[in-house]
Design an enzyme around this catalytic site. Structure first.
Site, PDB file in Angstrom:
ATOM      1  N   GLU A 173       1.067  -1.245  -0.069  1.00 43.62           N
ATOM      2  CA  GLU A 173       0.078   0.087  -0.113  1.00 43.62           C
ATOM      3  C   GLU A 173       0.896   1.144   0.057  1.00 43.62           C
ATOM      4  OE1 GLU A 173      -3.053  -0.411   3.097  1.00 43.62           O
ATOM      5  OE2 GLU A 173      -4.194  -1.993   1.876  1.00 43.62           O
ATOM      6  N   GLU A 215      -5.433  -8.417  -0.404  1.00 39.85           N
ATOM      7  CA  GLU A 215      -6.276  -8.168   0.735  1.00 39.85           C
ATOM      8  C   GLU A 215      -7.478  -7.920   0.297  1.00 39.85           C
ATOM      9  OE1 GLU A 215      -4.639  -5.534   3.490  1.00 39.85           O
ATOM     10  OE2 GLU A 215      -2.745  -5.962   2.863  1.00 39.85           O
TER      11      GLU A 215
END
Ligand code: AHR
Length: 499
Positions: free
Chosen positions: A172, A291
């Site tokens: 991320e 995710e």
């Protein structure tokens, strides 16, 4: 309500990559400590890992586990977790404001993953570290012997390389919360050079480039295009992350959120293929949805957490029946996109937004979402067939034309079976499913399982598994036809043998 579905061997989406049923363990909360590892627990093995948890993980048949983060990754030094335990440092984990003891590191996790029958999807820290650290970690893990790092691994107890195949290039990196957050161009350049060096050490590895941390990010899509512009030639997959919640307590809208996942996947494919065209490349970038899950129940509780604890209970969502139904819809959506989504990781596996919960010194149990994930992982292997479905639809707050039936069939020639997965989104009506298979000859019904009939807010806990599977007796099989009554608000798995 009636629904019909036509399936043919000639209309295949793709062979499903087993790694679609991956999961994720981050060094955060009670995922590792008090989750998989608790040396004083009555079921602990000689290395301190809980056997009861290992058994539940084995039930899920998980092929791949992403490790060690997550946001934790961006401040992690993997060297802290190797060598004699008593010499390992305790460190501040700035991502979750906790203290990491490093009692579990690379070697312990690798040995444990072997017993859990899963491969590791390893991640390199591109937050506080860079090219040098990334290539050193690959050398430590995957180079046979005769160099300082490979010999250090051997000295630390692993003669044979770990042979880790799938690697994430950071986590991320677009997020303002991320330690070492970068612009798309800066991250893309760093990932390209780290990836290049990693593949020079071991050219058999596959690399996952960070996409946006959610489709809601303001830079979504341009981030994907820019990082791919920089790193296209060095990487194999682009990552997607997305969590859902029912904050508004709107069941019809909540169960439609798999449509958002589908739109997200299609948009990322479009960007990957745009960059492919622009670069006139022959290579196709596939997707790693590394995710995904429901995450919102624990938000309020987590806002009250005291910092700098060791393994505090954070992100401990307690899942209910409606969450299991959405997870079922999300799994079907992943299968429907299995031509491009090759890796997916349910985030996470134990205690932290997880299908498995544990109590210190106490039991381990299955949350509601355990079941759809287990069924998909056990039986969703083989060829995903295009589901041609006719069923009524509804409009919800955010979505139009939501089909009441979410369904797919998977042809598993190795196991000689056809498996139908289906969610009935209607809270009022059963669906009479009539599934026609033009060129597939069916034998006997092997099993028809459902999760149905529970209060939508019903949960499982340490003492009682309220939400669990039962048999659906309303299923009939003919040579080219399956008929089933699917109860209102139900997750269904129908397994039929092939002739
Ligand atoms: O899975 C929990 C967190 O969600 C991960 O650490 C991070 O990557 C994401 O924001």
């Amino acid at each position: 309500m009636k629904a019909s579905m036509q399936i043919s061997k000639n209309f295949q989406i793709s062979k499903i990559d087993d790694r679609l049923y991956g999961s994720f363990i981050e060094h955060m909360g009670r995922a590792v400590y008090e989750g998989i590892y608790e040396p004083d627990h009555p079921t602990a093995d000689e290395k301190g890992f809980r056997n009861d948890v290992k058994e539940l993980i084995q039930e899920l048949n998980i092929p791949l586990i992403r490790y060690p983060g997550g946001n934790f990754l961006s401040g992690y030094n993997w060297e802290d977790g190797i060598g004699p335990r008593e010499e390992r440092p305790k460190r501040l984990d700035l991502a979750w404001k906790t203290i990491e003891t490093n009692e579990v590191g690379l070697h312990e996790f690798f040995d444990w993953s072997q017993e859990a029958n899963a491969e590791i999807n390893m991640a390199v820290n591109l937050g506080t570290r860079g090219v040098d650290d990334a290539r050193r970690l690959v050398e430590y893990c995957n180079f046979p012997s005769g160099t300082e790092l490979s010999d250090l691994r051997r000295q630390n107890g692993h003669e044979e390389p770990f042979a880790i195949k799938t690697w994430c290039l950071g986590n991320e990196m677009d997020g303002p919360w991320q330690i070492g957050q970068k612009s798309a161009v800066d991250y893309g350049k760093l990932a390209a050079q780290a990836g290049k060096a990693m593949k020079l050490v071991d050219d058999s590895i596959e690399l996952v480039l960070c996409g946006s941390s959610s489709s809601e990010m303001p830079t979504f899509a341009s981030w994907e295009a820019e990082v791919l512009e920089e790193a296209y030639d060095y990487v194999d997959y682009l990552s997607l992350h997305r969590y859902y919640g029912n904050q508004e307590n709107d069941l019809e809208n909540y169960l439609a959120k798999s449509i958002d996942m589908d739109n997200f996947i299609k948009s990322v494919i479009a960007v990957c293929d745009y960059v492919k065209a622009k670069k006139k490349s022959k290579k196709t970038i596939n997707l790693s949805f590394d995710e995904w899950n429901v995450w919102y129940h624990s938000n309020e509780q987590d806002s009250k957490n005291e910092p700098w604890q060791i393994a505090p209970p954070i992100l401990e969502d307690v899942y209910n029946f409606e969450d299991a139904l959405l997870v079922g819809c999300l799994l079907i959506t992943l299968m429907k996109n299995s031509d491009r989504v090759k890796i997916a990781c349910l985030a996470q596996l134990v205690n932290v937004i997880a299908p498995i919960m544990t109590e210190k010194d106490g039991p381990a149990w299955r949350q509601t979402i355990f079941y759809p994930f287990m069924h998909a992982s056990l039986y969703g292997r083989g060829i995903a067939l295009t589901p041609n479905v006719q069923v009524d639809t509804y409009d919800s707050k955010d979505f139009a034309d939501v089909p009441y039936l979410e369904s797919i069939a998977v042809l598993n020639e190795d196991e000689n079976e056809l498996v139908i997965f289906a969610v009935n989104r209607s809270k009022d009506e059963s669906i009479a499913l009539d599934c026609e298979l033009s060129d597939i000859e069916l034998g006997q019904l092997k099993e028809a399982t459902e999760l149905a009939g529970f209060d939508i807010k019903a949960i499982n806990n340490r003492d009682e598994e309220v939400v669990k599977t039962s048999n659906n007796k309303d299923v009939t099989v003919e040579a080219h036809r399956v008929k089933a009554q699917l109860k209102p608000l139900s997750w269904n798995v129908i397994r039929v043998s092939l002739v």
